[in-house]
Write an enzyme that holds these catalytic residues in place. Structure first.
Site, PDB file in Angstrom:
ATOM      1  CE  LYS A  43      46.580 -19.089  -0.818  1.00 38.13           C
ATOM      2  NZ  LYS A  43      48.041 -19.007  -0.785  1.00 38.13           N
ATOM      3  N   GLY A  44      42.208 -20.618  -5.990  1.00 38.09           N
ATOM      4  CA  GLY A  44      42.018 -20.568  -7.434  1.00 38.09           C
ATOM      5  C   GLY A  44      40.677 -20.086  -7.928  1.00 38.09           C
ATOM      6  CD  GLU A  99      37.868 -26.632  -7.243  1.00 32.98           C
ATOM      7  OE1 GLU A  99      38.479 -25.556  -7.082  1.00 32.98           O
ATOM      8  OE2 GLU A  99      37.987 -27.602  -6.479  1.00 32.98           O
ATOM      9  CG  ASP A 100      40.789 -23.581  -9.616  1.00 36.92           C
ATOM     10  OD1 ASP A 100      40.383 -24.702  -9.239  1.00 36.92           O
ATOM     11  OD2 ASP A 100      41.932 -23.162  -9.344  1.00 36.92           O
ATOM     12  CG  ASP A 103      43.768 -32.665 -13.253  1.00 42.85           C
ATOM     13  OD1 ASP A 103      43.497 -33.583 -14.061  1.00 42.85           O
ATOM     14  OD2 ASP A 103      44.915 -32.235 -13.104  1.00 42.85           O
ATOM     15  CE  LYS A 131      44.126 -30.272 -16.736  1.00 42.62           C
ATOM     16  NZ  LYS A 131      45.522 -30.179 -16.210  1.00 42.62           N
ATOM     17  CG  PHE A 152      50.471 -27.556 -15.313  1.00 42.62           C
ATOM     18  CD1 PHE A 152      49.887 -28.301 -14.304  1.00 42.62           C
ATOM     19  CD2 PHE A 152      51.046 -26.345 -14.994  1.00 42.62           C
ATOM     20  CE1 PHE A 152      49.905 -27.857 -12.987  1.00 42.62           C
ATOM     21  CE2 PHE A 152      51.069 -25.888 -13.683  1.00 42.62           C
ATOM     22  CZ  PHE A 152      50.492 -26.653 -12.677  1.00 42.62           C
ATOM     23  CG  ASP A 159      48.686 -22.138  -7.940  1.00 38.95           C
ATOM     24  OD1 ASP A 159      49.665 -22.370  -7.202  1.00 38.95           O
ATOM     25  OD2 ASP A 159      47.651 -22.851  -7.927  1.00 38.95           O
ATOM     26  NE  ARG A 165      47.057 -18.852  -6.268  1.00 39.21           N
ATOM     27  CZ  ARG A 165      46.501 -20.056  -6.173  1.00 39.21           C
ATOM     28  NH1 ARG A 165      45.427 -20.345  -6.880  1.00 39.21           N
ATOM     29  NH2 ARG A 165      47.002 -20.970  -5.365  1.00 39.21           N
TER      30      ARG A 165
END
Length: 180
Positions: A43-44, A99-100, A103, A131, A152, A159, A165
């Protein structure tokens, strides 16, 4: 007030909009006349993708997937799960994964391999955030909005346990919020 849980704002809404314009212009040049399929990772990616597509000046199509390796926590579980698959036939198509954040890279690497196995002509990765300190596999985005420290972050689609979000910026979540 959601803001009370934020330690600091890393990226303002204005920063994100400006970067989306730049990325959209770059994608316009590269994908002119190619009709790429943008694959939003739910959902990001939704707020970023919504902003980004306003600045892509060529024909595009959109589809969505839910691919997860977090399962409600703050770190990748290492197990990649496709919850919602594409509705589109991707054979021979140029794909742009939206993509949000990247990582660990596990989810994205697995997804890219799956899409290439399905005979996509190309797979381009666009991420709002990268990141690199969190990376455990060898994968990089083709287009990156911002490189961020190993903190974080939430907001603008990102989220913690399905919350935050809707913040209009990217902020660092206070540790006491997710350690309890």
């Amino acid at each position: 007030m959601l803001e009370n849980d934020i330690q600091k704002i890393l990226l303002s809404e204005e920063d994100i909009i400006q970067k989306s314009k730049e990325l959209g212009q770059q994608l316009t040049q590269v994908f002119q006349e190619k009709n790429p399929l943008l694959v939003g990772i739910l959902k990001g990616s939704v707020p970023f993708m919504a902003e980004l597509i306003k600045h892509i000046d060529t024909q595009i199509e959109m589809d969505f997937m839910i691919v997860s390796s977090y399962h409600g926590g703050t770190s990748s579980s290492g197990t990649v799960k496709i919850v919602k698959d594409l509705d589109s036939d991707i054979a021979g198509r140029d794909l742009i994964i939206i993509e949000d954040i990247i990582d660990t890279g596990r989810t994205l690497q697995a997804l890219k391999n799956i899409l290439l196995e399905r005979k996509a002509a190309s797979v381009t990765i666009v991420t709002l955030l990268d990141k690199p300190e969190g990376r455990v596999v060898d994968i990089e985005a083709d287009y990156t909005g911002f490189v961020i420290p190993n903190e974080f972050v939430v907001g603008y689609g990102l989220d913690y346990d399905e919350h935050y979000r809707n913040l209009p910026y990217v902020g660092v979540l206070k540790e006491e919020v997710y350690k309890n």
